[in-house]
Design an enzyme around this catalytic site. Sequence first.
Site, PDB file in Angstrom:
ATOM      1  N   GLY A  17       3.469   6.567 -13.868  1.00 27.81           N
ATOM      2  CA  GLY A  17       2.144   6.086 -13.480  1.00 27.81           C
ATOM      3  C   GLY A  17       1.823   4.770 -14.148  1.00 27.81           C
ATOM      4  O   GLY A  17       2.606   4.274 -14.950  1.00 27.81           O
ATOM      5  N   GLY A  19      -1.649   2.524 -15.798  1.00 28.03           N
ATOM      6  CA  GLY A  19      -3.077   2.556 -16.102  1.00 28.03           C
ATOM      7  C   GLY A  19      -3.525   1.122 -16.333  1.00 28.03           C
ATOM      8  O   GLY A  19      -3.507   0.643 -17.447  1.00 28.03           O
ATOM      9  N   GLY A  20      -3.815   0.419 -15.273  1.00 25.52           N
ATOM     10  CA  GLY A  20      -4.284  -0.964 -15.449  1.00 25.52           C
ATOM     11  C   GLY A  20      -3.165  -1.818 -16.029  1.00 25.52           C
ATOM     12  O   GLY A  20      -2.154  -2.030 -15.400  1.00 25.52           O
ATOM     13  N   PHE A  21      -3.315  -2.210 -17.311  1.00 24.46           N
ATOM     14  CA  PHE A  21      -2.358  -3.143 -17.905  1.00 24.46           C
ATOM     15  C   PHE A  21      -1.222  -2.403 -18.608  1.00 24.46           C
ATOM     16  O   PHE A  21      -0.555  -2.952 -19.466  1.00 24.46           O
ATOM     17  CB  PHE A  21      -3.084  -4.036 -18.917  1.00 24.46           C
ATOM     18  N   LYS A  23       2.142   0.607 -18.395  1.00 20.51           N
ATOM     19  CA  LYS A  23       3.064   1.415 -17.600  1.00 20.51           C
ATOM     20  C   LYS A  23       3.209   2.726 -18.365  1.00 20.51           C
ATOM     21  O   LYS A  23       3.226   2.718 -19.606  1.00 20.51           O
ATOM     22  CB  LYS A  23       4.406   0.670 -17.540  1.00 20.51           C
ATOM     23  N   VAL A  24       3.284   3.857 -17.665  1.00 19.24           N
ATOM     24  CA  VAL A  24       3.420   5.149 -18.349  1.00 19.24           C
ATOM     25  C   VAL A  24       4.729   5.789 -17.913  1.00 19.24           C
ATOM     26  O   VAL A  24       4.971   5.927 -16.707  1.00 19.24           O
ATOM     27  CB  VAL A  24       2.236   6.098 -18.024  1.00 19.24           C
ATOM     28  N   LYS A  39       2.960   5.379 -23.045  1.00 17.99           N
ATOM     29  CA  LYS A  39       2.191   4.277 -22.450  1.00 17.99           C
ATOM     30  C   LYS A  39       2.710   2.995 -23.082  1.00 17.99           C
ATOM     31  O   LYS A  39       2.651   2.832 -24.298  1.00 17.99           O
ATOM     32  CB  LYS A  39       0.701   4.487 -22.761  1.00 17.99           C
ATOM     33  N   ASP A 131     -16.273   5.590 -20.065  1.00 17.08           N
ATOM     34  CA  ASP A 131     -15.591   5.429 -18.784  1.00 17.08           C
ATOM     35  C   ASP A 131     -15.228   6.807 -18.247  1.00 17.08           C
ATOM     36  O   ASP A 131     -14.113   7.035 -17.774  1.00 17.08           O
ATOM     37  CB  ASP A 131     -14.342   4.548 -18.924  1.00 17.08           C
TER      38      ASP A 131
HETATM   39  C1  LIG Z   1      -7.156   5.916 -14.390  1.00 18.93           C
HETATM   40  N1  LIG Z   1      -5.785   6.276 -14.027  1.00 18.93           N
HETATM   41  C2  LIG Z   1      -5.234   5.390 -12.983  1.00 18.93           C
HETATM   42  C3  LIG Z   1      -4.919   6.279 -15.229  1.00 18.93           C
HETATM   43  C4  LIG Z   1      -3.644   7.002 -14.916  1.00 18.93           C
HETATM   44  C5  LIG Z   1      -2.575   6.598 -15.934  1.00 18.93           C
HETATM   45  C6  LIG Z   1      -1.274   7.373 -15.690  1.00 18.93           C
HETATM   46  C7  LIG Z   1      -1.546   8.851 -15.711  1.00 18.93           C
HETATM   47  N2  LIG Z   1      -0.367   9.676 -15.574  1.00 18.93           N
HETATM   48  C8  LIG Z   1       0.324   9.612 -14.374  1.00 18.93           C
HETATM   49  O1  LIG Z   1       0.084   8.715 -13.536  1.00 18.93           O
HETATM   50  N3  LIG Z   1       1.316  10.512 -14.122  1.00 18.93           N
HETATM   51  C9  LIG Z   1       1.397  11.721 -14.838  1.00 18.93           C
HETATM   52  C10 LIG Z   1       0.890  11.622 -16.235  1.00 18.93           C
HETATM   53  C11 LIG Z   1       1.250  12.581 -17.160  1.00 18.93           C
HETATM   54  N4  LIG Z   1       0.821  12.555 -18.403  1.00 18.93           N
HETATM   55  C12 LIG Z   1       0.040  11.538 -18.819  1.00 18.93           C
HETATM   56  C13 LIG Z   1      -0.388  11.538 -20.152  1.00 18.93           C
HETATM   57  C14 LIG Z   1      -1.160  10.535 -20.649  1.00 18.93           C
HETATM   58  C15 LIG Z   1      -1.545   9.474 -19.812  1.00 18.93           C
HETATM   59  C16 LIG Z   1      -2.415   8.407 -20.327  1.00 18.93           C
HETATM   60  C17 LIG Z   1      -3.132   8.631 -21.523  1.00 18.93           C
HETATM   61  C18 LIG Z   1      -3.957   7.633 -21.993  1.00 18.93           C
HETATM   62 CL1  LIG Z   1      -4.881   7.897 -23.433  1.00 18.93          CL
HETATM   63  C19 LIG Z   1      -4.093   6.436 -21.322  1.00 18.93           C
HETATM   64  O2  LIG Z   1      -4.937   5.446 -21.797  1.00 18.93           O
HETATM   65  C20 LIG Z   1      -3.372   6.220 -20.146  1.00 18.93           C
HETATM   66 CL2  LIG Z   1      -3.529   4.731 -19.288  1.00 18.93          CL
HETATM   67  C21 LIG Z   1      -2.527   7.196 -19.632  1.00 18.93           C
HETATM   68  C22 LIG Z   1      -1.160   9.452 -18.490  1.00 18.93           C
HETATM   69  C23 LIG Z   1      -0.379  10.489 -17.953  1.00 18.93           C
HETATM   70  C24 LIG Z   1       0.030  10.571 -16.583  1.00 18.93           C
HETATM   71  C25 LIG Z   1      -2.626   9.267 -14.732  1.00 18.93           C
HETATM   72  C26 LIG Z   1      -3.909   8.494 -14.980  1.00 18.93           C
END
Ligand SMILES: CN(C)C[C@H]1CC[C@H](N2C(=O)NCc3cnc4ccc(-c5cc(Cl)c(O)c(Cl)c5)cc4c32)CC1
Length: 338
Positions: A17, A19-21, A23-24, A39, A131
């Site tokens: 996934g 999250g803005g700036f 990559k996860v 992240k 947020d």
């Molecule tokens: C607002 N949305 C777009 C944001 C998306 C970001 C990717 C996320 N994500 C997946 O896309 N696939 C599965 C997945 C699995 N475990 C995750 C655990 C932590 C985070 C995480 C935690 C923090 Cl604290 C953070 O700041 C950010 Cl950016 C991500 C993301 C996960 C995840 C879903 C929400």
Amino acid sequence: MSYSELKGLYHLRETIGSGGFAKVKLAYHSLTGEKVAIKIMDKRSLGEDLPRVKTEIAAMQDLCHQHICKLYQVIETADRFYMVLEYCPEGELFDYIVAKDKLEEEEAKIFFRQIVAAVGYIHNKGYAHRDLKPENLLLDEDQNLKLIDFGLCAKPRGGMENVLYTCCGSPAYAAPELISGREYLGAEADIWSMGILLYALLCGYLPFDDENIPQLYKKIQSGKYETPWWLSQDSKELISAMLQLDPKRRVTINQLVTHPWLMEAIDMPVEWNSKYKRKVDDDCITELAVHYGKSRQEMEADVQEWKFDYLTATYFLLLEKKMKGRPVRLIQQQQKSS
Ligand SMILES: CN(C)C[C@H]1CC[C@H](N2C(=O)NCc3cnc4ccc(-c5cc(Cl)c(O)c(Cl)c5)cc4c32)CC1
């Protein structure tokens, strides 16, 4: 990309996934075999978002709660930040609501109690999230909610004004006092966003919506929204108590925890205390001490420095294994071939 800083510590898998700036990526913690989400942020492309990363890291190092996504480790290099986070396999609450159109009251109540617990805990520690929205609430393997993205949070100790503008968060969830640019208290703005969230859980759409932002702001500032026929009297009353235009008339988190709709059929107030103990877990310390060839006292002292290094990650992931009833064991490294 090499990500050489993770070599030997984590086995990196696919990108899951963004999250803005950031990559996860999915990864496996090599000593426990547990899945984590890493992240990854490139400093060059962060630009003016760099302070958000520092805000998020500082806040998440201070937050330890069953409904907040756990930060295990932070790695900073010349070019990158890596945040090793709790993996949430079931993705965003947003997608869950969309898939079901809207949630039945019982299910919405269970989720909302978890949200109240998470927000009550962070408010108690002096943080406002700012947020709150279904995209920032993830589901773990047991369908429990985990709050993420603390990039816009603030400890309202005079820190509020200078982030008043950048922290509109998501317009549809923004409190009227926040979009009118007036002074506001983060805690009160969070309660408003939680009202929007509860409405979205129970209705499947937003109370105030418009593609045109100025139009959307007018609707928010009118405070007028539809309540569909299927909402119970108690849920309507709770939503209305949270969506009060005047922040001083808005229900507070302390009143929320014993609200009739949240207590109905569950009869217990919402508990926001963390299930994590201050005292470290003896079984985990023992396993770590054996692995690192140290005394338990030394091992306990090292862990309690909470450096958010690989040891912090290994301790928390061992604790996770114990809480899930799995053996509190580390994967013994293959003997180095002589
Ligand atoms: C607002 N949305 C777009 C944001 C998306 C970001 C990717 C996320 N994500 C997946 O896309 N696939 C599965 C997945 C699995 N475990 C995750 C655990 C932590 C985070 C995480 C935690 C923090 Cl604290 C953070 O700041 C950010 Cl950016 C991500 C993301 C996960 C995840 C879903 C929400």
